[in-house]
Design a protein around this motif. Structure first.
Motif, PDB file in Angstrom:
ATOM      1  N   UNK A  95      10.254  -8.566  -3.924  1.00 17.78           N
ATOM      2  CA  UNK A  95      11.126  -7.388  -3.903  1.00 17.78           C
ATOM      3  C   UNK A  95      10.445  -6.303  -4.721  1.00 17.78           C
ATOM      4  N   UNK A  96      10.365  -5.103  -4.155  1.00 22.22           N
ATOM      5  CA  UNK A  96       9.733  -3.997  -4.870  1.00 22.22           C
ATOM      6  C   UNK A  96      10.598  -2.748  -4.783  1.00 22.22           C
ATOM      7  N   UNK A  97      10.455  -1.900  -5.780  1.00 24.45           N
ATOM      8  CA  UNK A  97      11.152  -0.621  -5.756  1.00 24.45           C
ATOM      9  C   UNK A  97      10.383   0.342  -4.861  1.00 24.45           C
ATOM     10  N   UNK A  98      11.092   0.958  -3.932  1.00 24.57           N
ATOM     11  CA  UNK A  98      10.479   1.923  -3.017  1.00 24.57           C
ATOM     12  C   UNK A  98      11.418   3.105  -2.864  1.00 24.57           C
ATOM     13  N   UNK A  99      10.918   4.292  -3.164  1.00 24.80           N
ATOM     14  CA  UNK A  99      11.737   5.486  -3.017  1.00 24.80           C
ATOM     15  C   UNK A  99      12.975   5.419  -3.881  1.00 24.80           C
ATOM     16  N   UNK A 106      10.680 -10.584   3.255  1.00 22.62           N
ATOM     17  CA  UNK A 106      11.094 -11.943   3.596  1.00 22.62           C
ATOM     18  C   UNK A 106      10.261 -12.476   4.751  1.00 22.62           C
ATOM     19  N   UNK A 107      10.320 -13.774   4.920  1.00 17.96           N
ATOM     20  CA  UNK A 107       9.632 -14.448   6.020  1.00 17.96           C
ATOM     21  C   UNK A 107      10.690 -15.128   6.880  1.00 17.96           C
ATOM     22  N   UNK A 284      12.197 -11.561 -12.559  1.00 19.30           N
ATOM     23  CA  UNK A 284      10.966 -11.306 -13.317  1.00 19.30           C
ATOM     24  C   UNK A 284      10.096 -10.293 -12.580  1.00 19.30           C
ATOM     25  N   UNK A 285       9.979 -10.434 -11.247  1.00 21.43           N
ATOM     26  CA  UNK A 285       9.208  -9.470 -10.447  1.00 21.43           C
ATOM     27  C   UNK A 285       9.686  -8.040 -10.677  1.00 21.43           C
ATOM     28  N   UNK A 286      10.999  -7.878 -10.749  1.00 22.38           N
ATOM     29  CA  UNK A 286      11.577  -6.544 -10.860  1.00 22.38           C
ATOM     30  C   UNK A 286      11.552  -6.000 -12.280  1.00 22.38           C
ATOM     31  N   UNK A 287      11.091  -6.791 -13.233  1.00 23.56           N
ATOM     32  CA  UNK A 287      10.966  -6.323 -14.607  1.00 23.56           C
ATOM     33  C   UNK A 287      12.235  -6.418 -15.420  1.00 23.56           C
TER      34      UNK A 287
END
Length: 480
Positions: A95-99, A106-107, A284-287
Motif C-alpha cells: 500500500x502506498x500513498x498516491x496523490x 493486490x494479486x 509498517x509499510x505506511x510508516x
C-alpha cells in the motif's frame, strides 16, 4: 457483491479501502458503507469472516461462536451492496500513498490489481505465535490456527491422535472442535496458569460471556475425557517422516523444565500456539508508529477514533492489539464510522460512537488481563538445543543465530538476518521473527524492544508474488 472493474464514467476512487474481512474488517466496511462511503472490502479469502468466522460454503454456523453477529454483518453487506464492493481472493502485497489518497496493490488469480482509495482501514488480523522446540519442523506439527482452519474451512481433521499445546484460551476451542469432529485429543497442555485471571475480577465480571464460552469448551473436554494440564507443555516432537510422539514436561513459573517431569506420549499430530502475532506489515509499510503491547507483540499505535499516526490510515482489530473477536468488531465499527465521517462529511452519530466507546472501554481491560494471565516467560529458550531450527524456511538453527551475535558482532535481529538469513525465506520472518528477536536480545544480555520486532516485521512486499508481476509494472485498476 460486485467484484469486477468499474464501468466507464463512474468515479475513479473508493472513499475507503478496508483491508481484511475478519470481525474488524467486516464491521468497518459495513459501518462505512452505511454512512454513505464507497467502500472496498479487500481480502485474500474466498468468503468473508477471517479466521474467526472461517467456514465452508453452505455452513449453517452451528459450531461457530458469534455466528449471529456474522450473519448480521452479511445482511449489512447485502443492504449496502450499491456502496460496498467485496473484493474476495485479493492478496494485498503493498500500500502506498498516491496523490490525495492511497493505492492498494493486490494479486488476484495471478494478476496484479490496483485499488485506489482516499482512506485505508487496516484490519489484517493476526496469526499463531510460534516458539521453536526440538522436532517442531517434523511433518505433523501444525500451528493451532492451521489445525482449526483445516477443520473450519475444509472439514478436515489434521490427525487421529492429536496433542494440543502452548498457551492462551485459543487452545480450548481448537481442542473442543477436534474432539467433536472425531479426533482423539490426547491432552491439552497449557504452559501457563489460567487461574491468574482471578487477580483481575472486575475485568472478568464485565466480560462474563467470555467466561461462559470458555466453560463450554471445558465441558466439551470433560465429555470427551480429554486431560487438561496447566504449567505443562510439549518440549520436543519425535519422528522422522512424521510425528510419532512428543515429550511433555512440567514447567516452573519461568517456563524452565521441572527436573524429572518429562515423559513421552504417543500421538501423530501436534497443534501448537503461544498466543498471536499481529499482522502489521501494511502498517509498517505506511510508516505508522509502532509499539510493544502487553503481550510483547509489535502493534500499531491508535487514538480513540482508531486513527494511526499517519493521516488517512485507520487501524482496527489485532493489528493494534490482540483482544479477541468482540473487541475487534467494536474497533472495526469505530474505524469505519470515523473513516466515513472524514471522507464523506457525514454528521457523526454521537450516541452510537459513545456506545461503542463504552463497549471498547469494558473489553480492553479483559484483553490486558488475558495478556497478564498468559505471559510467555523466557524459560522456553532453555528447551532448545544448539541444532534446534529457528528459521525453518532457511534452515537456520540456534547455533547460527548465536554465532552471528557472539562471533560476528550482530547486536540486533536485522543484522542477524543479514548475517545468518533467519527471516529471508518464504514467510519473511512471520514464523521465526519473534523467536529470533528474543534469542538475539538474550545473547546480547538485554530485553527485546519494539525496534527489534520492527526489524523483523518490515516487509516492502507483504505477500509472496511472482517477480514477473513487478517486472511488468502495469496493473488493472479496480475502481468503484
Amino acid at each position: 457483491m460486485p467484484t469486477s472493474p468499474a464501468e466507464p464514467g463512474r468515479i475513479a476512487c473508493y472513499d475507503i479501502a478496508v483491508l481484511g474481512a475478519g470481525p474488524a474488517g467486516l464491521s468497518a466496511a459495513v459501518a462505512a458503507a452505511a454512512r454513505g462511503a464507497r467502500t472496498a472490502l479487500v481480502d485474500a479469502g474466498a468468503r468473508p469472516g477471517g479466521q474467526y468466522w472461517r467456514h465452508r460454503a453452505g455452513d449453517d454456523g452451528a459450531s461457530h461462536h458469534g455466528w449471529g453477529h456474522f450473519q448480521r454483518l452479511r445482511h449489512g453487506m447485502d443492504a449496502h451492496r450499491d456502496l460496498l464492493d467485496q473484493l474476495a481472493g485479493h492478496s494485498v502485497w503493498h500500500v502506498e500513498r498516491t496523490g490525495a489518497g492511497f493505492t492498494v496493490h493486490a494479486l488476484h488469480e495471478g494478476r496484479p490489481r490496483e485499488i485506489p482509495a482516499r482512506t485505508v482501514v487496516v484490519a489484517t488480523g493476526a496469526y499463531d505465535r510460534q516458539l521453536p522446540f526440538p522436532g517442531w519442523t517434523t511433518p505433523g506439527v501444525f500451528t493451532a490456527g492451521a489445525v482449526q482452519a483445516l477443520l473450519k474451512g475444509q472439514g478436515v481433521v489434521a490427525g487421529r491422535r492429536i496433542a494440543v499445546a502452548g498457551t492462551g484460551p485459543f487452545l480450548l476451542p481448537v481442542a473442543a472442535g477436534l474432539a467433536d469432529a472425531g479426533a482423539r485429543v490426547v491432552g491439552v497442555f497449557e504452559a501457563g496458569r489460567p487461574t491468574a485471571f482471578g487477580r483481575h475480577p472486575l475485568a472478568v465480571v464485565r466480560n462474563a460471556a467470555k467466561l461462559a464460552e470458555g466453560a463450554g469448551y471445558l465441558r466439551t473436554l470433560a465429555r470427551h475425557r480429554i486431560p487438561y494440564r496447566t504449567r505443562t507443555t510439549v518440549v520436543a516432537a519425535h519422528g522422522t517422516d512424521s510425528v510419532t510422539g512428543v515429550t511433555v514436561a512440567r514447567l516452573d513459573s519461568g517456563w524452565r523444565i521441572v527436573p524429572g517431569s518429562a515423559h513421552e506420549l504417543d500421538c501423530d499430530t501436534v497443534a501448537v500456539g503461544y498466543g498471536f502475532t499481529p499482522q502489521t506489515e501494511i502498517a509498517v509499510q505506511l510508516g505508522c508508529a509502532m509499539e510493544r503491547d502487553g503481550d510483547g507483540s509489535l502493534v500499531a499505535r491508535v487514538d480513540t477514533r482508531q486513527r494511526s499516526t499517519v493521516h488517512g490510515v485507520y487501524i482496527a482489530g489485532e493489528a493494534c492489539g490482540v483482544g479477541g473477536a468482540q473487541l475487534s468488531a467494536v474497533e472495526g465499527e469505530l474505524a469505519g464510522l470515523h473513516a466515513a465521517y472524514t471522507t464523506t462529511g457525514a454528521a457523526p452519530d454521537r450516541r452510537r460512537v459513545a456506545r461503542l466507546l463504552r463497549r471498547r472501554t469494558a473489553q480492553r481491560p479483559f484483553a490486558a488481563a488475558m495478556h497478564r494471565a498468559y505471559p510467555v516467560p523466557g524459560g522456553w529458550r532453555t528447551w532448545l538445543a544448539e541444532d534446534t531450527v529457528v528459521c525453518r524456511c532457511e534452515e537456520v538453527d540456534v547455533a547460527a543465530v548465536r554465532h552471528a551475535v557472539e562471533e560476528l558482532g550482530a547486536t540486533d535481529p536485522r543484522t542477524v538476518k543479514l548475517c545468518a538469513r533467519p527471516g529471508m525465506g518464504l514467510c519473511q520472518g512471520r514464523v521465526c521473527g519473534y523467536a529470533t528477536a528474543h534469542l538475539v536480545a538474550d545473547a546480547n544480555g538485554r530485553e527485546v524492544t519494539a525496534d527489534d520486532l520492527r526489524g523483523m516485521a518490515g516487509r516492502p512486499i507483504a505477500q509472496p508474488l511472482p517477480l514477473g508481476v513487478l517486472a511488468a509494472g502495469t496493473e488493472e485498476s479496480m475502481n468503484p
